[in-house]
Design a protein around this motif. Sequence first.
Motif, PDB file in Angstrom:
ATOM      1  N   ILE A   1      -7.702  -7.809   4.858  1.00  0.00           N
ATOM      2  CA  ILE A   1      -8.691  -7.103   5.882  1.00  0.00           C
ATOM      3  C   ILE A   1      -9.958  -8.320   5.900  1.00  0.00           C
ATOM      4  O   ILE A   1     -10.681  -8.289   4.936  1.00  0.00           O
ATOM      5  CB  ILE A   1      -9.069  -5.783   5.680  1.00  0.00           C
TER       6      ILE A   1
ATOM      7  N   GLY B   1      -9.059  11.417   6.069  1.00  0.00           N
ATOM      8  CA  GLY B   1      -9.752  11.031   4.749  1.00  0.00           C
ATOM      9  C   GLY B   1      -8.971  11.111   3.535  1.00  0.00           C
ATOM     10  O   GLY B   1      -9.292  11.367   2.576  1.00  0.00           O
ATOM     11  N   ARG B   2      -7.781  10.239   3.716  1.00  0.00           N
ATOM     12  CA  ARG B   2      -6.797  10.244   2.413  1.00  0.00           C
ATOM     13  C   ARG B   2      -7.334   9.331   1.326  1.00  0.00           C
ATOM     14  O   ARG B   2      -7.212   9.433   0.424  1.00  0.00           O
ATOM     15  CB  ARG B   2      -5.426   9.973   2.978  1.00  0.00           C
ATOM     16  N   GLY B   3      -8.129   8.306   2.111  1.00  0.00           N
ATOM     17  CA  GLY B   3      -8.517   7.152   1.146  1.00  0.00           C
ATOM     18  C   GLY B   3      -9.650   7.775   0.308  1.00  0.00           C
ATOM     19  O   GLY B   3      -9.425   7.520  -1.007  1.00  0.00           O
TER      20      GLY B   3
ATOM     21  N   LYS C   1       0.382  -4.691   2.157  1.00  0.00           N
ATOM     22  CA  LYS C   1      -0.905  -4.929   2.201  1.00  0.00           C
ATOM     23  C   LYS C   1      -1.313  -5.844   2.970  1.00  0.00           C
ATOM     24  O   LYS C   1      -1.013  -7.147   2.628  1.00  0.00           O
ATOM     25  CB  LYS C   1      -1.340  -4.693   0.787  1.00  0.00           C
ATOM     26  N   VAL C   2      -2.148  -5.800   3.978  1.00  0.00           N
ATOM     27  CA  VAL C   2      -2.722  -6.869   4.873  1.00  0.00           C
ATOM     28  C   VAL C   2      -4.327  -7.097   4.014  1.00  0.00           C
ATOM     29  O   VAL C   2      -4.796  -6.272   3.543  1.00  0.00           O
ATOM     30  CB  VAL C   2      -2.910  -6.388   6.122  1.00  0.00           C
TER      31      VAL C   2
ATOM     32  N   VAL D   1       0.813  -1.134  -0.035  1.00  0.00           N
ATOM     33  CA  VAL D   1       0.263  -0.088   0.091  1.00  0.00           C
ATOM     34  C   VAL D   1       0.851   1.184   0.222  1.00  0.00           C
ATOM     35  O   VAL D   1       1.947   1.245   0.722  1.00  0.00           O
ATOM     36  CB  VAL D   1      -0.814   0.010   1.226  1.00  0.00           C
TER      37      VAL D   1
ATOM     38  N   ILE E   1      -4.574   7.108  -1.173  1.00  0.00           N
ATOM     39  CA  ILE E   1      -4.103   5.648  -0.729  1.00  0.00           C
ATOM     40  C   ILE E   1      -4.253   4.767  -2.064  1.00  0.00           C
ATOM     41  O   ILE E   1      -5.195   4.583  -2.526  1.00  0.00           O
ATOM     42  CB  ILE E   1      -4.949   5.161   0.283  1.00  0.00           C
TER      43      ILE E   1
ATOM     44  N   LYS F   1       0.714   5.071   1.025  1.00  0.00           N
ATOM     45  CA  LYS F   1       0.087   6.019   1.657  1.00  0.00           C
ATOM     46  C   LYS F   1       0.534   7.319   1.656  1.00  0.00           C
ATOM     47  O   LYS F   1       1.670   7.608   2.150  1.00  0.00           O
ATOM     48  CB  LYS F   1      -0.137   5.496   3.362  1.00  0.00           C
TER      49      LYS F   1
ATOM     50  N   SER G   1      -3.592  -0.319  11.268  1.00  0.00           N
ATOM     51  CA  SER G   1      -3.533   0.103  10.020  1.00  0.00           C
ATOM     52  C   SER G   1      -3.203   1.487   9.595  1.00  0.00           C
ATOM     53  O   SER G   1      -2.775   2.002   8.753  1.00  0.00           O
ATOM     54  CB  SER G   1      -4.521  -0.731   9.169  1.00  0.00           C
ATOM     55  N   ASP G   2      -3.694   2.513  10.522  1.00  0.00           N
ATOM     56  CA  ASP G   2      -3.621   3.733  10.562  1.00  0.00           C
ATOM     57  C   ASP G   2      -3.201   4.156  12.069  1.00  0.00           C
ATOM     58  O   ASP G   2      -3.499   3.731  12.899  1.00  0.00           O
ATOM     59  CB  ASP G   2      -4.909   4.540   9.945  1.00  0.00           C
TER      60      ASP G   2
ATOM     61  N   ASN H   1      -7.600   3.948  13.252  1.00  0.00           N
ATOM     62  CA  ASN H   1      -8.829   3.711  12.280  1.00  0.00           C
ATOM     63  C   ASN H   1      -8.505   3.516  10.935  1.00  0.00           C
ATOM     64  O   ASN H   1      -8.021   4.451  10.194  1.00  0.00           O
ATOM     65  CB  ASN H   1      -9.788   5.146  12.203  1.00  0.00           C
ATOM     66  N   PRO H   2      -8.156   2.213  10.461  1.00  0.00           N
ATOM     67  CA  PRO H   2      -8.796   1.142  11.223  1.00  0.00           C
ATOM     68  C   PRO H   2      -7.876   0.431  12.059  1.00  0.00           C
ATOM     69  O   PRO H   2      -6.712   0.515  11.547  1.00  0.00           O
ATOM     70  CB  PRO H   2      -9.362   0.150   9.993  1.00  0.00           C
TER      71      PRO H   2
ATOM     72  N   MET I   1     -13.331   3.958   6.530  1.00  0.00           N
ATOM     73  CA  MET I   1     -13.607   5.424   6.050  1.00  0.00           C
ATOM     74  C   MET I   1     -14.664   6.169   6.338  1.00  0.00           C
ATOM     75  O   MET I   1     -14.862   7.239   6.121  1.00  0.00           O
ATOM     76  CB  MET I   1     -13.167   5.313   4.552  1.00  0.00           C
TER      77      MET I   1
ATOM     78  N   GLU J   1     -12.630  -4.183  10.059  1.00  0.00           N
ATOM     79  CA  GLU J   1     -11.936  -2.732  10.394  1.00  0.00           C
ATOM     80  C   GLU J   1     -12.778  -2.331  11.583  1.00  0.00           C
ATOM     81  O   GLU J   1     -14.089  -1.874  11.864  1.00  0.00           O
ATOM     82  CB  GLU J   1     -12.375  -1.604   9.250  1.00  0.00           C
TER      83      GLU J   1
ATOM     84  N   PHE K   1      -2.604   0.935  -4.086  1.00  0.00           N
ATOM     85  CA  PHE K   1      -2.047  -0.370  -3.900  1.00  0.00           C
ATOM     86  C   PHE K   1      -1.310  -0.761  -5.326  1.00  0.00           C
ATOM     87  O   PHE K   1      -1.731  -0.386  -6.234  1.00  0.00           O
ATOM     88  CB  PHE K   1      -3.310  -1.376  -3.856  1.00  0.00           C
TER      89      PHE K   1
HETATM   90  P1  GDP Z   1      -7.311   7.642   5.874  1.00  0.00           P
HETATM   91  O1  GDP Z   1      -8.544   7.456   4.896  1.00  0.00           O
HETATM   92  O2  GDP Z   1      -6.582   8.599   5.955  1.00  0.00           O
HETATM   93  O3  GDP Z   1      -7.965   7.478   7.179  1.00  0.00           O
HETATM   94  O4  GDP Z   1      -6.387   6.304   5.587  1.00  0.00           O
HETATM   95  P2  GDP Z   1      -6.304   4.911   6.317  1.00  0.00           P
HETATM   96  O5  GDP Z   1      -4.920   4.545   6.305  1.00  0.00           O
HETATM   97  O6  GDP Z   1      -7.430   4.797   7.430  1.00  0.00           O
HETATM   98  O7  GDP Z   1      -6.687   3.987   5.113  1.00  0.00           O
HETATM   99  C1  GDP Z   1      -7.929   4.181   4.270  1.00  0.00           C
HETATM  100  C2  GDP Z   1      -8.704   2.791   3.810  1.00  0.00           C
HETATM  101  O8  GDP Z   1      -7.774   2.347   2.920  1.00  0.00           O
HETATM  102  C3  GDP Z   1      -8.714   2.021   5.168  1.00  0.00           C
HETATM  103  O9  GDP Z   1      -9.952   2.100   5.668  1.00  0.00           O
HETATM  104  C4  GDP Z   1      -8.733   0.485   4.348  1.00  0.00           C
HETATM  105  O10 GDP Z   1     -10.012   0.282   3.786  1.00  0.00           O
HETATM  106  C5  GDP Z   1      -7.752   0.919   3.011  1.00  0.00           C
HETATM  107  N1  GDP Z   1      -6.747   0.198   3.260  1.00  0.00           N
HETATM  108  C6  GDP Z   1      -5.509   0.991   4.069  1.00  0.00           C
HETATM  109  N2  GDP Z   1      -4.487   0.029   4.182  1.00  0.00           N
HETATM  110  C7  GDP Z   1      -4.970  -1.067   3.608  1.00  0.00           C
HETATM  111  C8  GDP Z   1      -4.332  -2.625   3.569  1.00  0.00           C
HETATM  112  O11 GDP Z   1      -3.152  -2.998   3.800  1.00  0.00           O
HETATM  113  N3  GDP Z   1      -5.001  -3.322   2.944  1.00  0.00           N
HETATM  114  C9  GDP Z   1      -6.363  -3.187   2.611  1.00  0.00           C
HETATM  115  N4  GDP Z   1      -7.179  -4.165   2.016  1.00  0.00           N
HETATM  116  N5  GDP Z   1      -6.970  -1.822   2.653  1.00  0.00           N
HETATM  117  C10 GDP Z   1      -6.356  -0.924   3.143  1.00  0.00           C
END
Ligand code: GDP
Length: 396
Positions: free
Chosen positions: A102, A52-54, A99-100, A43, A59, A45, A210-211, A197-198, A129, A105, A61
């Motif tokens: 999931i 709210g980067r997702g 990348k894990v 991933v 974010i 990031k 993961s975050d 989160n998550p 998210m 979450e 892959f």
């Molecule tokens: P945020 O949007 O800034 O809070 O960033 P996050 O680190 O929480 O990532 C947003 C979303 O990306 C997560 O809620 C996951 O759904 C997805 N994500 C992040 N890392 C991974 C991972 O290693 N594997 C998978 N399958 N999804 C991921």
Amino acid sequence: MKLMEYQGKDLFRRVGIPTPEGVFATTADNVKSYLAAHPGSWVLKSQVLMGGRGKAGGIKFADDAQQGEMLARELIGKLLQSIQNPAGEHVKSLLVEEKVDIASEAYVSIAIDRAAKKPIVMVSRFGGMDVEEVAAKNPDDIKKYWVDPAAGYSPFMGRLLAFRAQLPDGYRKAFPSVLGALYTLFMDYGATLVEINPLVLTKDGRVIASDAKVELDDSGLYKHPDIAAWNTAAPADEDQAAAVAIGLGMSNYARFPDEPGKPAKTVGTIANGAGLGMGTMDAIGNAGGGAANFLDIGGGAQADLVKKSYKLVTSDERVKAMFINIFGGITRGDQVAKGIVEALAGDDVRKVPLVVRLTGTNAEEGRAILDRAGFVPVETMDEGAARAVALANGSN
Ligand code: GDP
Ligand code: MN
């Protein structure tokens, strides 16, 4: 002080919260060579302070080095924007992580509940998210627990919360220790907020942060000089970097973008104290103008800092006039006046029409210095604001 995810995860590892394997990268070449040496799914990031980067597209892959390089090129330099942060933030670095897979979450955070005078723990099985939506629409899906700071954390609190929040079974064993470690971090590092989160339950049964979102109380930073140094190492944006560069705190300087339908932001401001700074901006607004920036020069400002602050504010090309509003307490009026005169004596500054209001300690001496240099100081804030707005508009 807000930490970026990679910094928050550094603290997580110090207290024993499991995080994915990963590496911090500032160039696409870094990413390419790392992925080439570590085949697998990764991933990318974006490291920014906004949440709210997702959803903002920050974010991505990648399954091989070439794809990783391409995505890294796309992300680095990109402006990420969200509803909460319309001005957005430029991506300068990435965290590359395994990348894990999931399975689930969850959400977990600790903040200070000022009303209760206690740390409040919040847990939900609906992390990810859309947790803001959960909080708004189904607040009961977020379970809360107030920890008595005198007694501290006990594992039963984690078990209770996992049960109440109905976290999937896979979380049950690990959750009390993860929460305990998070509480240790919160206390030992003087945090005002820690959030995972998550908190992921992987398909192979691991519980992993993961975050990471961590905010530290600036007044406790002196206890952790290594972390205080991150301050300058990673300011979030140009304004913060500029503030730190002249010796101000990160949040002491901010520019405001022009807004459609509002007066152009043409008046530069310098005040001492955040409250007076905000009042100064309001006064400019009331006078029909637009404040280009906020600059809190702090208590005890010396001539040199006044000079640097003047240069910083006028480096914004939109600034057509400047209003310096100082209430002298620890800050001495003569120092401020000296700084102004010195700043304007140099050839390296852009000179704009200037209005100065000085009151308090050594105000008289300060006014005398300004007088001799040919400035007409004003008496009140509203008078000064009106004058600065008129000057910015090109009249006298
Ligand atoms: P945020 O949007 O800034 O809070 O960033 P996050 O680190 O929480 O990532 C947003 C979303 O990306 C997560 O809620 C996951 O759904 C997805 N994500 C992040 N890392 C991974 C991972 O290693 N594997 C998978 N399958 N999804 C991921
Ligand atoms: Mn997140």
